[in-house]
Design a protein around this motif. Sequence first.
Motif, PDB file in Angstrom:
ATOM      1  N   ASN A   1     -84.243  22.298  29.976  1.00 42.48           N
ATOM      2  CA  ASN A   1     -84.065  23.551  29.230  1.00 42.48           C
ATOM      3  C   ASN A   1     -85.405  23.901  28.593  1.00 42.48           C
ATOM      4  OD1 ASN A   1     -83.535  25.413  26.992  1.00 42.48           O
ATOM      5  ND2 ASN A   1     -81.377  25.021  27.388  1.00 42.48           N
ATOM      6  N   PRO A   2     -86.032  25.023  28.989  1.00 41.93           N
ATOM      7  CA  PRO A   2     -87.377  25.327  28.480  1.00 41.93           C
ATOM      8  C   PRO A   2     -87.418  25.559  26.974  1.00 41.93           C
ATOM      9  CG  PRO A   2     -86.482  27.185  29.729  1.00 41.93           C
ATOM     10  CD  PRO A   2     -85.552  26.038  29.941  1.00 41.93           C
ATOM     11  N   TYR A   3     -86.389  26.209  26.412  1.00 38.54           N
ATOM     12  CA  TYR A   3     -86.406  26.524  24.982  1.00 38.54           C
ATOM     13  C   TYR A   3     -86.296  25.256  24.137  1.00 38.54           C
ATOM     14  CZ  TYR A   3     -85.530  31.148  26.883  1.00 38.54           C
ATOM     15  OH  TYR A   3     -85.628  32.311  27.609  1.00 38.54           O
ATOM     16  N   THR A   4     -85.385  24.373  24.516  1.00 35.61           N
ATOM     17  CA  THR A   4     -85.252  23.100  23.799  1.00 35.61           C
ATOM     18  C   THR A   4     -86.519  22.267  23.923  1.00 35.61           C
ATOM     19  OG1 THR A   4     -82.873  23.105  24.272  1.00 35.61           O
ATOM     20  CG2 THR A   4     -83.851  21.019  23.578  1.00 35.61           C
ATOM     21  N   SER A   5     -87.093  22.255  25.117  1.00 37.40           N
ATOM     22  CA  SER A   5     -88.297  21.461  25.349  1.00 37.40           C
ATOM     23  C   SER A   5     -89.469  21.990  24.531  1.00 37.40           C
ATOM     24  CB  SER A   5     -88.648  21.470  26.840  1.00 37.40           C
ATOM     25  OG  SER A   5     -87.569  21.006  27.621  1.00 37.40           O
ATOM     26  N   ILE A   6     -89.640  23.306  24.494  1.00 33.91           N
ATOM     27  CA  ILE A   6     -90.747  23.898  23.734  1.00 33.91           C
ATOM     28  C   ILE A   6     -90.573  23.644  22.237  1.00 33.91           C
ATOM     29  CG2 ILE A   6     -91.802  26.093  23.052  1.00 33.91           C
ATOM     30  CD1 ILE A   6     -91.265  27.083  25.910  1.00 33.91           C
ATOM     31  N   PHE A   7     -89.332  23.742  21.762  1.00 30.33           N
ATOM     32  CA  PHE A   7     -89.071  23.535  20.329  1.00 30.33           C
ATOM     33  C   PHE A   7     -89.446  22.115  19.907  1.00 30.33           C
ATOM     34  CE2 PHE A   7     -86.068  22.052  17.049  1.00 30.33           C
ATOM     35  CZ  PHE A   7     -86.468  22.875  16.001  1.00 30.33           C
ATOM     36  N   PHE A   8     -88.912  21.130  20.625  1.00 24.50           N
ATOM     37  CA  PHE A   8     -89.213  19.744  20.260  1.00 24.50           C
ATOM     38  C   PHE A   8     -90.665  19.380  20.581  1.00 24.50           C
ATOM     39  CE2 PHE A   8     -84.542  19.413  20.522  1.00 24.50           C
ATOM     40  CZ  PHE A   8     -84.302  18.797  19.305  1.00 24.50           C
ATOM     41  N   GLY A   9     -91.242  19.996  21.619  1.00 20.48           N
ATOM     42  CA  GLY A   9     -92.660  19.784  21.900  1.00 20.48           C
ATOM     43  C   GLY A   9     -93.537  20.304  20.772  1.00 20.48           C
ATOM     44  N   PHE A  10     -93.144  21.445  20.191  1.00 22.07           N
ATOM     45  CA  PHE A  10     -93.877  22.002  19.053  1.00 22.07           C
ATOM     46  C   PHE A  10     -93.800  21.059  17.851  1.00 22.07           C
ATOM     47  CE2 PHE A  10     -93.790  24.660  15.172  1.00 22.07           C
ATOM     48  CZ  PHE A  10     -95.074  25.174  15.231  1.00 22.07           C
ATOM     49  N   LEU A  11     -92.611  20.497  17.616  1.00 21.53           N
ATOM     50  CA  LEU A  11     -92.459  19.538  16.513  1.00 21.53           C
ATOM     51  C   LEU A  11     -93.326  18.301  16.737  1.00 21.53           C
ATOM     52  CD1 LEU A  11     -88.612  19.611  15.769  1.00 21.53           C
ATOM     53  CD2 LEU A  11     -90.452  20.771  14.542  1.00 21.53           C
ATOM     54  N   TRP A  12     -93.369  17.839  17.993  1.00 22.09           N
ATOM     55  CA  TRP A  12     -94.198  16.677  18.308  1.00 22.09           C
ATOM     56  C   TRP A  12     -95.681  17.000  18.096  1.00 22.09           C
ATOM     57  CZ3 TRP A  12     -94.167  11.688  18.673  1.00 22.09           C
ATOM     58  CH2 TRP A  12     -95.173  11.030  19.353  1.00 22.09           C
ATOM     59  N   GLY A  13     -96.095  18.202  18.473  1.00 24.26           N
ATOM     60  CA  GLY A  13     -97.482  18.615  18.246  1.00 24.26           C
ATOM     61  C   GLY A  13     -97.830  18.624  16.764  1.00 24.26           C
ATOM     62  N   LEU A  14     -96.888  19.102  15.925  1.00 28.13           N
ATOM     63  CA  LEU A  14     -97.123  19.096  14.475  1.00 28.13           C
ATOM     64  C   LEU A  14     -97.254  17.665  13.947  1.00 28.13           C
ATOM     65  CD1 LEU A  14     -94.695  21.862  13.127  1.00 28.13           C
ATOM     66  CD2 LEU A  14     -97.180  21.975  13.346  1.00 28.13           C
ATOM     67  N   LEU A  15     -96.431  16.771  14.499  1.00 31.60           N
ATOM     68  CA  LEU A  15     -96.510  15.374  14.068  1.00 31.60           C
ATOM     69  C   LEU A  15     -97.868  14.769  14.413  1.00 31.60           C
ATOM     70  CD1 LEU A  15     -95.167  12.792  12.996  1.00 31.60           C
ATOM     71  CD2 LEU A  15     -94.292  12.374  15.296  1.00 31.60           C
ATOM     72  N   ILE A  16     -98.331  14.995  15.645  1.00 33.32           N
ATOM     73  CA  ILE A  16     -99.639  14.476  16.060  1.00 33.32           C
ATOM     74  C   ILE A  16    -100.751  15.112  15.216  1.00 33.32           C
ATOM     75  CG2 ILE A  16    -101.272  14.303  17.961  1.00 33.32           C
ATOM     76  CD1 ILE A  16     -98.829  12.502  18.210  1.00 33.32           C
ATOM     77  N   PHE A  17    -100.639  16.408  14.960  1.00 35.47           N
ATOM     78  CA  PHE A  17    -101.629  17.104  14.130  1.00 35.47           C
ATOM     79  C   PHE A  17    -101.704  16.468  12.741  1.00 35.47           C
ATOM     80  CE2 PHE A  17    -102.453  20.368  10.903  1.00 35.47           C
ATOM     81  CZ  PHE A  17    -103.724  20.773  11.279  1.00 35.47           C
ATOM     82  N   ASN A  18    -100.545  16.194  12.158  1.00 39.08           N
ATOM     83  CA  ASN A  18    -100.512  15.597  10.826  1.00 39.08           C
ATOM     84  C   ASN A  18    -101.105  14.192  10.832  1.00 39.08           C
ATOM     85  OD1 ASN A  18     -99.516  15.631   7.968  1.00 39.08           O
ATOM     86  ND2 ASN A  18     -98.282  13.930   8.719  1.00 39.08           N
ATOM     87  N   LEU A  19    -100.786  13.405  11.873  1.00 40.98           N
ATOM     88  CA  LEU A  19    -101.324  12.050  11.966  1.00 40.98           C
ATOM     89  C   LEU A  19    -102.844  12.059  12.125  1.00 40.98           C
ATOM     90  CD1 LEU A  19     -98.732  10.183  14.228  1.00 40.98           C
ATOM     91  CD2 LEU A  19     -99.304   9.663  11.858  1.00 40.98           C
ATOM     92  N   ASP A  20    -103.345  12.898  13.049  1.00 40.64           N
ATOM     93  CA  ASP A  20    -104.797  12.966  13.265  1.00 40.64           C
ATOM     94  C   ASP A  20    -105.523  13.449  12.011  1.00 40.64           C
ATOM     95  OD1 ASP A  20    -104.677  11.994  15.793  1.00 40.64           O
ATOM     96  OD2 ASP A  20    -104.755  13.915  16.806  1.00 40.64           O
ATOM     97  N   ARG A  21    -104.942  14.433  11.377  1.00 41.21           N
ATOM     98  CA  ARG A  21    -105.560  14.977  10.157  1.00 41.21           C
ATOM     99  C   ARG A  21    -105.591  13.905   9.063  1.00 41.21           C
ATOM    100  NH1 ARG A  21    -103.967  18.220   5.633  1.00 41.21           N
ATOM    101  NH2 ARG A  21    -105.505  19.825   5.138  1.00 41.21           N
ATOM    102  N   PHE A  22    -104.514  13.128   8.968  1.00 40.51           N
ATOM    103  CA  PHE A  22    -104.469  12.040   7.987  1.00 40.51           C
ATOM    104  C   PHE A  22    -105.514  10.978   8.304  1.00 40.51           C
ATOM    105  CE2 PHE A  22    -102.882   7.729   7.188  1.00 40.51           C
ATOM    106  CZ  PHE A  22    -102.859   7.738   5.804  1.00 40.51           C
ATOM    107  N   ILE A  23    -105.609  10.612   9.596  1.00 38.04           N
ATOM    108  CA  ILE A  23    -106.566   9.579  10.004  1.00 38.04           C
ATOM    109  C   ILE A  23    -107.994   9.986   9.651  1.00 38.04           C
ATOM    110  CG2 ILE A  23    -107.589   8.439  12.012  1.00 38.04           C
ATOM    111  CD1 ILE A  23    -104.807   8.445  13.281  1.00 38.04           C
TER     112      ILE A  23
END
Length: 366
Positions: free
Chosen positions: A56-78
């Motif tokens: 499902n493209p919409y579900t995949s994009i939504f959770f992919g966006f959340l995962w991107g935010l998580l990685i962004f937060n981790l990298d920014r913290f590091i």
Amino acid sequence: MIKQFFLLCSGVDQDLIKDCSNGEQNKYAGIGATVFFTALMAAIAASYALYTVFDNPYTSIFFGFLWGLLIFNLDRFIVSTIRKREKKSQELIQVLPRLFLAMIIAVVISKPLELKIFEKEINQVLLTKKNQMTLENKNQIAQQFTPEIEKLQSEIKGLKEEITQKEIETNNLYETYIAEAEGRKGTKIIGKGPVYKEKRQKHDAALKELTELKQSNSEKIDAKESEIATLIEQQKNSQTKTQPIISNFDGLMARIDALNQLPWLPSLFIFLLFLAIETAPIFTKLISHKGEYDYKLENHESKVKSWIQQQVDQRNKIADTDIDINTKVYEDLKSEEELYNYKQKIATDLMKLQADTFFENQKNIL
């Protein structure tokens, strides 16, 4: 505006960095851009990986966006928690856990993109495996039905052989009574005598039995062939029902397994690429010299640390002073005559009251 956004991504103190030189700002803007694009690639990779799961493209994009935010937060913290030290060994010690975390993130990001890059090769591996699974599935289903089908076919063959044997027997009886009539065998007298009639009767009886046997066995053969047809149909239905399961064998785990069957060198280079991207901000701060922002940040933290230490020391001294005063006050009260007489009077009254109460209780008991 873009520069300010990338500075925000780098995790620097905005109040400190705005007073730094343009070169210092560009350095941290570059670090922030690396953090941002790493998170963007992580979001794309996660969206594709989740699409193979949810379809499902919409579900995949939504959770992919959340995962991107998580990685962004981790990298920014590091990046924001790395501090420049006087010795490189001290910096290396504080970087090691962050490098380990960055390697994990690089693996997570690179694997879904590898699945997309090598999609055609993976599809070929999956097709080969599906064909193999189809053959194995047919063999497994055939093992369930083949013994019964072979048993019925053997029984049909036996019924047909029984008819054949009876036909041979009947034909032999026919040949016998004809030869008797022609005088070639038996009494060797030409004509239809008593022996001929006897042999003719045996043939006629056998022919009747053959006719009945053919009818009986034909019915049995038809019934058994019908059972065989039913079993073959059930076998085909079982294959038809299980085939969609094999056809849908292209989930995330199946694709990762197929990817592992491909040559490892291209996957290694892709992983190293993402590892370099993920660790670039860390190594940038590690190999760069102490800059204007680092000195200002160190100065700011030193001021806060000194102020906190002063506050803690002041509270400790206040507490110690208050304890000393209280101790002295109570020491002085030990020699206070008025307080002594007052407490003596109260204690005397209390003891009298206890004595009176004890006396009343004992009197009631008696």
